[in-house]
Design a protein around this motif. Structure first.
Motif, PDB file in Angstrom:
ATOM      1  N   GLY A  93      -2.229  -9.617   6.391  1.00 55.75           N
ATOM      2  CA  GLY A  93      -2.245  -9.233   7.796  1.00 55.75           C
ATOM      3  C   GLY A  93      -1.296  -8.076   8.023  1.00 55.75           C
ATOM      4  O   GLY A  93      -0.613  -7.632   7.076  1.00 55.75           O
ATOM      5  N   PRO A  94      -1.234  -7.583   9.245  1.00 56.51           N
ATOM      6  CA  PRO A  94      -0.330  -6.460   9.531  1.00 56.51           C
ATOM      7  C   PRO A  94       1.113  -6.869   9.253  1.00 56.51           C
ATOM      8  O   PRO A  94       1.586  -7.882   9.776  1.00 56.51           O
ATOM      9  CB  PRO A  94      -0.550  -6.201  11.034  1.00 56.51           C
ATOM     10  CG  PRO A  94      -1.837  -6.875  11.368  1.00 56.51           C
ATOM     11  CD  PRO A  94      -1.966  -8.029  10.438  1.00 56.51           C
ATOM     12  N   GLY A  95       1.794  -6.106   8.382  1.00 54.54           N
ATOM     13  CA  GLY A  95       3.187  -6.390   8.050  1.00 54.54           C
ATOM     14  C   GLY A  95       3.394  -7.549   7.097  1.00 54.54           C
ATOM     15  O   GLY A  95       4.525  -7.890   6.760  1.00 54.54           O
ATOM     16  N   ARG A  96       2.304  -8.155   6.659  1.00 46.79           N
ATOM     17  CA  ARG A  96       2.411  -9.275   5.711  1.00 46.79           C
ATOM     18  C   ARG A  96       2.548  -8.728   4.274  1.00 46.79           C
ATOM     19  O   ARG A  96       2.341  -7.536   4.054  1.00 46.79           O
ATOM     20  CB  ARG A  96       1.154 -10.155   5.811  1.00 46.79           C
ATOM     21  CG  ARG A  96       0.914 -10.714   7.200  1.00 46.79           C
ATOM     22  CD  ARG A  96       1.657 -12.001   7.399  1.00 46.79           C
ATOM     23  NE  ARG A  96       1.450 -12.509   8.755  1.00 46.79           N
ATOM     24  CZ  ARG A  96       1.994 -13.631   9.206  1.00 46.79           C
ATOM     25  NH1 ARG A  96       2.780 -14.347   8.426  1.00 46.79           N
ATOM     26  NH2 ARG A  96       1.787 -14.047  10.433  1.00 46.79           N
ATOM     27  N   PRO A  97       2.837  -9.621   3.314  1.00 43.45           N
ATOM     28  CA  PRO A  97       2.956  -9.137   1.926  1.00 43.45           C
ATOM     29  C   PRO A  97       1.740  -8.320   1.481  1.00 43.45           C
ATOM     30  O   PRO A  97       1.894  -7.313   0.794  1.00 43.45           O
ATOM     31  CB  PRO A  97       3.108 -10.426   1.117  1.00 43.45           C
ATOM     32  CG  PRO A  97       3.780 -11.367   2.053  1.00 43.45           C
ATOM     33  CD  PRO A  97       3.228 -11.052   3.417  1.00 43.45           C
ATOM     34  N   ILE A  98       0.555  -8.747   1.855  1.00 45.00           N
ATOM     35  CA  ILE A  98      -0.626  -7.898   1.654  1.00 45.00           C
ATOM     36  C   ILE A  98      -0.930  -7.313   3.022  1.00 45.00           C
ATOM     37  O   ILE A  98      -1.546  -7.953   3.890  1.00 45.00           O
ATOM     38  CB  ILE A  98      -1.809  -8.698   1.065  1.00 45.00           C
ATOM     39  CG1 ILE A  98      -1.438  -9.152  -0.358  1.00 45.00           C
ATOM     40  CG2 ILE A  98      -3.084  -7.849   1.046  1.00 45.00           C
ATOM     41  CD1 ILE A  98      -2.506  -9.943  -1.080  1.00 45.00           C
ATOM     42  N   ALA A 161      -6.459  -3.660  -6.077  1.00 43.77           N
ATOM     43  CA  ALA A 161      -6.048  -4.981  -6.555  1.00 43.77           C
ATOM     44  C   ALA A 161      -7.156  -6.000  -6.350  1.00 43.77           C
ATOM     45  O   ALA A 161      -7.964  -5.884  -5.425  1.00 43.77           O
ATOM     46  CB  ALA A 161      -4.781  -5.446  -5.830  1.00 43.77           C
ATOM     47  N   VAL A 162      -7.187  -6.961  -7.244  1.00 48.37           N
ATOM     48  CA  VAL A 162      -7.995  -8.162  -7.058  1.00 48.37           C
ATOM     49  C   VAL A 162      -7.016  -9.330  -7.072  1.00 48.37           C
ATOM     50  O   VAL A 162      -6.166  -9.414  -7.973  1.00 48.37           O
ATOM     51  CB  VAL A 162      -9.058  -8.324  -8.170  1.00 48.37           C
ATOM     52  CG1 VAL A 162      -9.990  -9.487  -7.856  1.00 48.37           C
ATOM     53  CG2 VAL A 162      -9.861  -7.046  -8.337  1.00 48.37           C
ATOM     54  N   VAL A 163      -7.109 -10.174  -6.053  1.00 48.21           N
ATOM     55  CA  VAL A 163      -6.101 -11.220  -5.842  1.00 48.21           C
ATOM     56  C   VAL A 163      -6.786 -12.559  -5.557  1.00 48.21           C
ATOM     57  O   VAL A 163      -7.738 -12.603  -4.757  1.00 48.21           O
ATOM     58  CB  VAL A 163      -5.193 -10.868  -4.628  1.00 48.21           C
ATOM     59  CG1 VAL A 163      -4.086 -11.901  -4.455  1.00 48.21           C
ATOM     60  CG2 VAL A 163      -4.604  -9.467  -4.757  1.00 48.21           C
ATOM     61  N   ALA A 378       7.273 -12.148  -4.614  1.00 46.84           N
ATOM     62  CA  ALA A 378       6.775 -11.687  -5.918  1.00 46.84           C
ATOM     63  C   ALA A 378       5.531 -10.823  -5.717  1.00 46.84           C
ATOM     64  O   ALA A 378       5.408  -9.737  -6.292  1.00 46.84           O
ATOM     65  CB  ALA A 378       6.461 -12.880  -6.821  1.00 46.84           C
ATOM     66  N   ILE A 379       4.611 -11.278  -4.886  1.00 44.05           N
ATOM     67  CA  ILE A 379       3.371 -10.525  -4.654  1.00 44.05           C
ATOM     68  C   ILE A 379       3.687  -9.202  -3.950  1.00 44.05           C
ATOM     69  O   ILE A 379       3.189  -8.144  -4.339  1.00 44.05           O
ATOM     70  CB  ILE A 379       2.372 -11.363  -3.828  1.00 44.05           C
ATOM     71  CG1 ILE A 379       1.877 -12.559  -4.657  1.00 44.05           C
ATOM     72  CG2 ILE A 379       1.191 -10.506  -3.364  1.00 44.05           C
ATOM     73  CD1 ILE A 379       0.947 -13.498  -3.916  1.00 44.05           C
ATOM     74  N   GLU A 380       4.559  -9.277  -2.944  1.00 50.84           N
ATOM     75  CA  GLU A 380       4.885  -8.062  -2.192  1.00 50.84           C
ATOM     76  C   GLU A 380       5.546  -7.012  -3.097  1.00 50.84           C
ATOM     77  O   GLU A 380       5.163  -5.835  -3.091  1.00 50.84           O
ATOM     78  CB  GLU A 380       5.820  -8.413  -1.019  1.00 50.84           C
ATOM     79  CG  GLU A 380       6.026  -7.266  -0.046  1.00 50.84           C
ATOM     80  CD  GLU A 380       6.662  -7.747   1.260  1.00 50.84           C
ATOM     81  OE1 GLU A 380       7.400  -8.754   1.226  1.00 50.84           O
ATOM     82  OE2 GLU A 380       6.399  -7.120   2.303  1.00 50.84           O
ATOM     83  N   GLY A 381       6.513  -7.455  -3.899  1.00 50.38           N
ATOM     84  CA  GLY A 381       7.202  -6.531  -4.800  1.00 50.38           C
ATOM     85  C   GLY A 381       6.242  -5.931  -5.815  1.00 50.38           C
ATOM     86  O   GLY A 381       6.258  -4.721  -6.080  1.00 50.38           O
TER      87      GLY A 381
END
Lengths: 395, 395
Positions: A93-98, A161-163, A378-381
């Motif tokens: 979402g907006p501002g979320r890790p993804i 990316a594929v997540v 971890a995902i955001e970094g």
């Protein structure tokens, strides 16, 4: 995707884009059959999807999310049936890790599913009736092949990316193996390169529960006007226990009685865990198709990436340039850390770039769907670092 | 028991001894109702049992075996329905660790069971029809209270040993708590002092599977001439997965296909684990009553020895003189070592004599039923030492 692009896509004569009651749909015609692992093909077929954010001009900022067994494309919007927030709205979402302010996020209902993509409840053009079990068995590779056609449809050569987690993580690994040049980064959570014997066993219990329900009608319940509600509910209950950890169950419910003063000495739900499970079963039936449940579980059971590479998992990733992020959860007994680590070892053997983290949590397999700060950071970094490498502008 | 003693027992007017199709039976009349934890009582009721070896003149060499959830009294003889060896014939018999040349071994079908003791399939004298769910809910303490009446019937003041695993182990602990002076030694395997939330959850799945089957007929299937075969079969399959370990399943089945050349890409049993589980489900239905399954699982769920002692488990064994032997199995995730160890700690706190062993095995909960040399020698050594302390002549 911009509105102009949507409009342009709608002008495409080979495929059709329409709005499903809940989601946009891309329908692939007879010129684009979906080749299946079973040796047959599916045509016509359609894919329902949701997207968030804008695809940039270079089409370099697309993230494909792959959903799990009972998930769907409603990642970050209110679910049209349950009215609940999207299943990964804490992550996407907006501002979320993804961050959907930076990335174009796409999620498609898998083939074999029941939220708008072709599945066992879809009409078989040859008979004019629902496919039911006449739909060919779908594999994880089949799901991914269909997603690749959707990605083609958007004109995206390479996904940034594929997540995904669990069955979604299987799709991530399959994507990286089948289309190494089309996946810049791959994030696979709480998953494995194959389904274990114990997991196959639990799935088989669920399938037998569905098929034991006379309302299943040998799969033809739509025509019969029935629904194997009880069987599907039992299947969901059995599966749900495996998504939690012993510790999480104990913390949440212990041996707590619903009513300490009035133990029924009967078969009502005396324990809170019982009424919780019954609720899980009953609500699931309202949003999921029983035959789809059979197909989804079967797809996971058949998954075995090494099998097609002479039992050498590393060969499934030979020569890969994809950057991988693998995360496991310490109390996940469905896809224990060892299964995730086996993927990491294979990636190491294949010379791949791989980050691995085991998140310490007592919340079991379901942790990948929950607020887990260590997983989020971890995902955001990982995403930020990969975005810099890919040359995508970030704040 | 000598033949003369059997004859003497038959002359007892208060109770009746008869031969059930499969086992001797002791029937308790209206003067000896079974008091139940639910606040009601059961009368008349009967207990079917098997015995092996001879009771000595002092009646000091009696060993009571308590069976598990789906076990029965046929410990060491050919099973009358399946034709297979008794479920503990590797442990109990002439020259075995529990040596029937030395000990009088007794095992009773539990109250609520379906092998001759009063259970939900028995006729309710008030209606002339099977009890079905009108049978009061039975607890572990109720089972033990009934066994104590059987032991009285044999004129045995103190049992040399009470031995059991899983639900049988729960009965062992209950015996030691309810009748400390009547249990010289207690051997409890693969068990706990209460049923965990996760275990209650799996049991609830099984019960819902049975009750979801329309052939269950709200419990009145005997009168309806039906049998909830499919529901009970699913329940057994789900439970059976929990009896094995991930490692044992992997070793036995891995992801082995039934037929490597011909994967069906369908819903047949492609994997060996699937056909194995289906077989477990189908064969179970031939020997077990569905309502008994509901009652047995419920009894285990309600079990919580500490609950009646202000949540202090040690108080359940206060002042005990019984010698305890507790054994767990390293890969048992249904009753993990920690649950067994909690019993040991409580016994320590109560100042009891206790031996504890964790058997290293990958065979899961079911290990207590299998040839496990470490378990066998632990039990044999413990029994010999206790027999010497009790003054029972051994070779």
């Amino acid at each position: 995707m911009t509105k102009a692009e949507v409009k342009a896509l709608k002008g495409d004569q080979r495929t059709q884009e329409a709005i499903h009651p809940h989601s946009p749909v891309v329908a692939f015609g007879a010129d684009k059959p979906l080749r299946l692992d079973s040796g047959t093909s599916l045509s016509p077929f359609q894919i329902a999807y949701q997207s968030y954010g804008e695809l940039n001009a270079e089409k370099s900022n697309a993230i494909l999310i792959c959903h799990a067994l009972t998930g769907d494309q409603h990642v970050a919007n209110t679910h049209p049936i349950t009215g609940k927030p999207g299943w990964w709205s804490n992550l996407v979402g907006p501002g979320r890790p993804i961050d959907t302010d930076r990335f174009f996020v796409l999620c498609a209902n898998v083939i074999g599913g029941c939220m708008g993509s072709t599945g066992p409840a879809s009409i078989n053009p040859e008979t004019g009736k629902p496919y039911a079990l006449d739909l060919p068995v779908i594999t994880i590779a089949d799901m991914v092949r269909a997603q690749a056609m959707l990605v083609d449809h958007f004109g995206i050569d390479q996904l940034f990316a594929v997540v995904g987690g669990s069955m979604g993580g299987m799709q991530v690994l399959q994507w990286a193996s089948s289309y190494p040049d089309r996946v810049f980064t791959a994030v696979a959570l709480a998953t494995g390169a194959r389904h274990s014997s114990q997991n196959i066993a639990f799935h088989e219990v669920g399938r037998q529960a569905v098929m034991a329900d006379p309302d299943w009608q040998h799969g033809r319940y739509i025509e019969a006007g029935t629904m194997p509600r009880k069987g599907l509910s039992v299947a969901r209950m059995a599966a749900h226990v495996t998504y939690l950890s012993q510790a999480a169950l104990h913390r949440k419910f212990g041996r707590n009685l619903q009513d300490r003063q009035n133990v029924t000495f009967g078969f009502d739900a005396d324990f809170q865990i019982e009424s919780y499970l019954r609720h899980q079963g009953i609500t699931f039936v309202d949003r999921f198709d029983a035959n789809s449940y059979l197909y989804m579980t079967r797809a996971m059971d058949y998954f075995d990436l090494a099998f097609d590479h002479n039992e050498r998992l590393a060969d499934a990733f030979a020569g890969t340039k994809t950057r991988f992020c693998i995360a496991s959860f310490s109390s996940d007994w469905l896809f224990p850390t060892a299964e995730n680590r086996a993927v990491v070892h294979a990636l190491n053997a294949a010379g791949a770039s791989v980050s691995f983290v085991e998140v310490q949590t007592d919340r079991g397999h379901d942790a990948f769907l929950l607020d887990e700060p260590v997983m989020f950071s971890a995902i955001e970094g990982f995403i930020h670092s990969a975005a810099r490498a890919r040359g995508i502008a970030l704040p």
